[in-house]
Design an enzyme around this catalytic site. Structure first.
Site, PDB file in Angstrom:
ATOM      1  N   LYS A 225      49.850  51.529  41.246  1.00 35.76           N
ATOM      2  CA  LYS A 225      50.222  50.944  42.090  1.00 35.76           C
ATOM      3  C   LYS A 225      51.860  51.850  42.842  1.00 35.76           C
ATOM      4  CE  LYS A 225      49.783  46.378  41.043  1.00 35.76           C
ATOM      5  NZ  LYS A 225      50.376  44.646  39.934  1.00 35.76           N
ATOM      6  N   ARG A 259      44.735  45.433  33.010  1.00 38.54           N
ATOM      7  CA  ARG A 259      44.658  45.653  34.631  1.00 38.54           C
ATOM      8  C   ARG A 259      44.314  46.824  35.370  1.00 38.54           C
ATOM      9  NH1 ARG A 259      45.628  44.336  39.913  1.00 38.54           N
ATOM     10  NH2 ARG A 259      43.843  42.530  41.228  1.00 38.54           N
TER      11      ARG A 259
HETATM   12  C1  PT1 Z   1      48.876  42.351  38.574  1.00 38.82           C
HETATM   13  C2  PT1 Z   1      48.242  42.202  40.396  1.00 38.82           C
HETATM   14  C3  PT1 Z   1      47.101  41.104  40.048  1.00 38.82           C
HETATM   15  N1  PT1 Z   1      48.475  42.614  41.287  1.00 38.82           N
HETATM   16  C4  PT1 Z   1      47.548  40.125  38.063  1.00 38.82           C
HETATM   17  N2  PT1 Z   1      46.983  40.315  38.983  1.00 38.82           N
HETATM   18  C5  PT1 Z   1      47.702  43.082  42.351  1.00 38.82           C
HETATM   19  N3  PT1 Z   1      47.818  39.414  36.942  1.00 38.82           N
HETATM   20  C6  PT1 Z   1      46.736  42.203  42.531  1.00 38.82           C
HETATM   21  C7  PT1 Z   1      52.563  48.432  45.284  1.00 38.82           C
HETATM   22  O1  PT1 Z   1      53.299  48.363  44.581  1.00 38.82           O
HETATM   23  O2  PT1 Z   1      50.164  43.184  38.714  1.00 38.82           O
HETATM   24  N4  PT1 Z   1      49.005  41.080  38.014  1.00 38.82           N
HETATM   25  N5  PT1 Z   1      46.115  40.438  41.500  1.00 38.82           N
HETATM   26  C8  PT1 Z   1      48.170  44.361  43.010  1.00 38.82           C
HETATM   27  N6  PT1 Z   1      48.856  43.719  44.349  1.00 38.82           N
HETATM   28  C9  PT1 Z   1      49.538  44.777  43.955  1.00 38.82           C
HETATM   29  C10 PT1 Z   1      51.284  44.943  44.200  1.00 38.82           C
HETATM   30  C11 PT1 Z   1      49.137  45.867  44.502  1.00 38.82           C
HETATM   31  C12 PT1 Z   1      51.566  45.808  44.461  1.00 38.82           C
HETATM   32  C13 PT1 Z   1      49.792  46.924  44.538  1.00 38.82           C
HETATM   33  C14 PT1 Z   1      51.253  47.596  45.073  1.00 38.82           C
HETATM   34  O3  PT1 Z   1      51.378  49.601  44.830  1.00 38.82           O
END
Ligand code: PT1
Length: 282
Positions: A225, A259
């Site tokens: 992220k 995760r």
């Molecule tokens: C998470 C999560 C998810 N993240 C759970 N499920 C994502 N339970 C998808 C960035 O800041 O943390 N927990 N499912 C992916 N979402 C993101 C959010 C991807 C922020 C990248 C960013 O780069």
């Protein structure tokens, strides 16, 4: 057949228990890293096999991107992407399968086809999602976010981000239990990168132990992220080491499920931590 997914009790920091590694499987053509390489069922099975080889304990299948700025897709499109993959994985492997979705029809069908954990970044707030999850009998993970992935970026005005995340998740746990989901099938997630600034993400990580008051196992996702990019100055494809470090810091603060994209790197980081914790014990 429902394979129950359950987590051991919240371990005290320093306990010998190692967290579980949840490998991320994107069934999305616009996936934020794999560029859709795994959007056919065959490629998805291969990717899952590789993650299991590398030491993943759970595979999380998602059809909708939830990275900042992403737009939702139709339930039909999501079903098309996710259900064939869940089916194929359930046939091939007997590891627990998780479905990353907010959509009632996807929840119901995915669990019917073999998923035992419903991972919802919208915390079962879409109409019908809570009922579908409760009726499915699966475990659930509810996450903190504000708004939608498409508009969450600016919504970062918190008096105390940790307090607000804890009180939001406490409220969701209440509602889940009232809907008939037993406490031992609930996991919570502070939602790293969802409506938080870089600084707020690291405050949450630093104070992760504050979430122990919720008495539910904690799942965290920081893998690749932006917060890792900001700390390391690295682009997406060079964030594996930083991500493993972040996962390890969360493990040390009590996270029960990590995760991640980079399963092997995370496994190695956990092995080093485990070796240290066991040293001098006998
Ligand atoms: C998470 C999560 C998810 N993240 C759970 N499920 C994502 N339970 C998808 C960035 O800041 O943390 N927990 N499912 C992916 N979402 C993101 C959010 C991807 C922020 C990248 C960013 O780069």
């Amino acid at each position: 057949m429902i394979r129950r997914f359950s987590c051991p009790d919240w371990p005290r920091p320093g306990s010998a228990e190692s967290p579980l590694i949840m490998g991320i499987l994107n069934a999305t053509p616009d996936s934020f890293y794999d560029g859709g390489r795994f959007n056919s069922v065959e490629r998805a099975v291969e990717a899952a096999a590789a993650m299991l080889d590398a030491g993943a304990d759970i595979i999380d299948v998602g059809g909708e991107s939830t990275r900042p700025g992403a737009e939702p897709i139709s339930p039909e499109e999501e079903l098309d992407r996710v259900i064939p993959v869940i089916e194929a994985l359930a046939e091939r492997f007997d590891c627990p399968l998780s479905v990353d979705t907010s959509t009632p029809a996807v929840i119901t069908l995915a669990v019917e086809k073999g998923a035992c954990l419903v991972n919802d970044v919208r915390a079962l707030t879409r109409p019908g999602a809570l009922e579908a999850a409760a009726a499915s009998g699966a475990s659930v993970c509810v996450m903190h976010m504000r708004g939608e992935p498409g508009d969450m970026a600016g919504r970062t005005d918190y008096a105390d981000v940790v307090e607000e995340v804890v009180s939001y998740l406490a409220g969701r746990i209440e509602e889940l239990m009232q809907a008939g989901i037993p406490a031992d099938r609930i996991l919570v997630d502070p939602g790293f990168g969802f409506a938080k600034t870089g600084e707020q993400n690291f405050v949450l990580l630093r104070r992760l132990e504050a979430l122990a008051c919720l008495k539910t196992p904690l799942l965290v996702g920081m893998s690749r992220k932006r917060m890792v990019g900001e700390a390391t100055g690295r682009p997406l494809e060079e964030r594996a080491v930083g991500s493993a470090a972040a996962a390890l810091l969360a493990a040390e603060r009590g996270a029960r499920v990590l995760r991640v994209h980079d399963v092997a790197a995370t496994r190695d980081a956990l092995s080093v931590w485990q070796a240290m914790r066991r040293a001098g014990e006998s």
